[in-house]
Design a protein around this motif. Structure first.
Motif, mmCIF file in Angstrom:
data_model
loop_
_atom_site.group_PDB
_atom_site.id
_atom_site.type_symbol
_atom_site.label_atom_id
_atom_site.label_comp_id
_atom_site.label_asym_id
_atom_site.label_seq_id
_atom_site.Cartn_x
_atom_site.Cartn_y
_atom_site.Cartn_z
ATOM 1 N N UNK A 181 0.825 -1.210 0.000
ATOM 2 C CA UNK A 181 0.000 0.000 0.000
ATOM 3 C C UNK A 181 0.861 1.263 0.000
ATOM 4 N N UNK A 182 2.102 1.140 0.496
ATOM 5 C CA UNK A 182 3.003 2.290 0.523
ATOM 6 C C UNK A 182 3.362 2.769 -0.886
ATOM 7 N N UNK A 183 3.268 1.888 -1.883
ATOM 8 C CA UNK A 183 3.622 2.253 -3.257
ATOM 9 C C UNK A 183 2.722 3.380 -3.752
ATOM 10 N N UNK A 184 1.407 3.206 -3.577
ATOM 11 C CA UNK A 184 0.462 4.234 -4.017
ATOM 12 C C UNK A 184 0.582 5.509 -3.210
ATOM 13 N N UNK A 185 0.743 5.376 -1.883
ATOM 14 C CA UNK A 185 0.869 6.554 -1.021
ATOM 15 C C UNK A 185 2.124 7.343 -1.384
ATOM 16 N N UNK A 186 3.236 6.643 -1.609
ATOM 17 C CA UNK A 186 4.494 7.297 -1.978
ATOM 18 C C UNK A 186 4.364 8.037 -3.305
ATOM 19 N N UNK A 187 3.641 7.429 -4.240
ATOM 20 C CA UNK A 187 3.437 8.065 -5.541
ATOM 21 C C UNK A 187 2.677 9.377 -5.392
ATOM 22 N N UNK A 188 1.616 9.375 -4.582
ATOM 23 C CA UNK A 188 0.816 10.585 -4.381
ATOM 24 C C UNK A 188 1.595 11.657 -3.614
ATOM 25 N N UNK A 189 2.277 11.260 -2.553
ATOM 26 C CA UNK A 189 3.062 12.222 -1.767
ATOM 27 C C UNK A 189 4.149 12.865 -2.619
ATOM 28 N N UNK A 190 4.849 12.034 -3.392
ATOM 29 C CA UNK A 190 5.896 12.549 -4.263
ATOM 30 C C UNK A 190 5.348 13.482 -5.318
ATOM 31 N N UNK A 191 4.221 13.102 -5.927
ATOM 32 C CA UNK A 191 3.607 13.926 -6.975
ATOM 33 C C UNK A 191 3.206 15.299 -6.456
ATOM 34 N N UNK A 192 2.473 15.336 -5.341
ATOM 35 C CA UNK A 192 1.983 16.607 -4.799
ATOM 36 C C UNK A 192 3.151 17.524 -4.425
ATOM 37 N N UNK A 193 4.176 16.958 -3.813
ATOM 38 C CA UNK A 193 5.348 17.752 -3.419
ATOM 39 C C UNK A 193 6.036 18.368 -4.626
ATOM 40 N N UNK A 194 6.236 17.550 -5.656
ATOM 41 C CA UNK A 194 6.944 18.027 -6.846
ATOM 42 C C UNK A 194 6.099 19.018 -7.627
ATOM 43 N N UNK A 195 4.781 18.802 -7.722
ATOM 44 C CA UNK A 195 3.907 19.733 -8.457
ATOM 45 C C UNK A 195 3.975 21.131 -7.859
ATOM 46 N N UNK A 196 3.949 21.224 -6.545
ATOM 47 C CA UNK A 196 4.046 22.537 -5.885
ATOM 48 C C UNK A 196 5.363 23.226 -6.235
#
Length: 479
Positions: free
Chosen positions: A229-244
């Protein structure tokens, strides 16, 4: 690379993989890249479209990591499971080639940066620059062959280190932000109408794809996760951080310099902007951050490219020789194939007038087909009324996942259109002849090589590669 328990990666490490893979050389050139084609208004629309599109894709990766936990190296495995062996092979080939090209962009921007001090490096594709890049390429190659133990720790440290100059850059451009300059730049060059804004936004699409590449980083290493489950969470956390980060790095410079001034800056343009605001030490800070970023991203992407070939070969989608691991449990033949390809791409850049732009856009183009197939797989999975991956009580979740898949599919299709015929044809030069590897694999397995539909697709791809080569020879397609 072994996946024993002591090698398992935490949520923090997986998130660092996503951020580390996405934040490479591209972010340091964003102000100039955007200013060449659009102003703040067009840039905001571009990030809105790309942000939504890539967020949906991030949700797709999260969904598939949960619904299909048995599929490792997702970006390839999903295509194979959904659409058959040949498209699965094409997905891994395209993703792998795009990753190799991505490493070429890192070398070009790194050497262009050194060109600030040493003119013989030029814009990153001179003979001196290629030789210098080659030394680093093979230096890393032989280091990786000795083993990847501790790579997680190195990746975390590099990710943190390269964030510091970016955050300092954002602080100073925000501090010196001038509303009047921003409004002068707001509409970009040209007429203030819908048609002009549409063209501006379309011309930014390949840039936004390039800086989002790596969003699938956690998915590729899913077999190393302590908790799937960490795979999906890591993807979202990484995406939001980088988008900002990407939005701030792109938009804020329009408030400290005029668009034409930003567009004429030498890359990395963040260095020129910070030098304009606080002096030479600002440029030196950005240059240092870029060099750290490039080396870290190069390491991340080399391991990603090697891993995807290795997993595909173990899954009988690539020739068996790519399964070989040396005594340090490193997929050595996959690593050799990856870095030899990077070396060939480096030599080709000598003949390009705009080497960085060519490598950047071709990198984006090569990754579009794999992304499109992943999105379509999500649509297929959620559209099946009897899908065993969903319980009867999960109808709302299934509808949301279907929406994410449809939105991602439309977005990826739009990107292929925005990229244009040129890069689609150039991509076919890799997809077409690369089919030889698929034929070898099928012969090793003593299986029928193509289905009728796959054969037609292979013929069309190879025709496209012939047209592309001919276009290059007569000058119709320029690099």
């Amino acid at each position: 690379m072994n996946s024993s328990n002591n090698q398992k990666s935490s949520l923090m490490t997986l998130t660092a993989m996503v951020i580390g893979s996405m934040v490479g050389a591209g972010i340091f050139s964003l102000p100039q890249n955007f200013a060449q084609v659009t102003g703040p208004f067009g840039a905001l629309i571009a990030w809105l479209i790309s942000g939504i599109g890539m967020l949906m894709l991030a949700f797709v990766f999260q969904t598939l990591s949960i619904r299909k936990p048995n599929l490792d190296a997702g970006i390839y495995a999903y295509a194979k499971d959904g659409f058959g062996s040949y498209l699965g092979f094409s997905s891994v080939l395209g993703y792998w080639a795009g990753t190799c090209l991505g490493n070429v962009t890192y070398f070009i921007i790194m050497c262009s940066t050194i060109g600030y001090i040493c003119p013989s490096f030029g814009n990153g594709n001179t003979i001196t620059a290629i030789l210098f890049s080659s030394v680093i390429l093979w230096g890393f190659h032989f280091l990786i062959l000795k083993g990847t133990k501790g790579a997680d720790f190195v990746n975390n440290i590099v990710t943190i280190s390269k964030m510091i100059p970016i955050i300092i850059f954002i602080f100073f451009v925000a501090f010196y932000f001038d509303h009047k300059i921003f409004m002068i730049n707001f509409w970009g060059n040209g007429e203030n109408n819908i048609s002009n804004i549409f063209l501006q936004v379309r011309d930014t699409m390949m840039i936004t794809v390039f800086v989002f590449l790596g969003i699938e980083g956690a998915s590729i290493y899913s077999r190393y996760a302590k908790n799937r489950k960490d795979v999906g969470i890591a993807t979202l956390l990484g995406f939001i951080s980088v988008l900002c980060l990407l939005i701030m790095v792109t938009i804020l410079p329009y408030g400290v310099m005029y668009q034409n001034e930003i567009s004429e800056l030498r890359n990395p343009s963040m260095a020129g902007i910070l030098e304009h605001l606080i002096g030479y030490w600002g440029a030196a800070l950005i240059i240092t951050g870029l060099l750290i970023s490039v080396l870290g991203a190069f390491l991340s992407w080399t391991l990603l490219a090697t891993e995807i070939l290795f997993i595909a070969a173990k899954d009988e989608a690539m020739p068996k020789f790519l399964c070989y691991e040396n005594k340090n449990q490193v997929p050595s033949t996959s690593l050799w194939m990856t870095n030899i390809t990077v070396q060939l791409f480096l030599f080709i850049t000598i003949f390009s007038k705009e080497a960085f732009i060519l490598a950047r856009d071709l990198t984006s183009s090569m990754n579009l087909i794999p992304y499109l197939l992943v999105a379509m797989y999500c649509v297929k999975l959620t559209a099946e009324s009897n899908s065993i991956e969903y319980k009867s009580t999960e109808n709302l979740q299934k509808r949301f996942d279907f929406f994410c898949g449809i939105t991602s599919t439309i977005y990826a299709t739009w990107l292929i259109y925005a990229g244009g015929l040129k890069f689609l044809l150039l991509s076919s030069i890799i997809y077409g002849p690369g089919s030889v590897l698929f034929i070898i694999t099928r012969l090793e397995l003593s299986k029928n090589i193509f289905t009728n539909r796959e054969l037609i697709l292979c013929i069309i791809t190879n025709i496209g590669s012939i047209i592309a080569v001919y276009g290059l020879m007569i000058g119709y397609i320029s690099i």
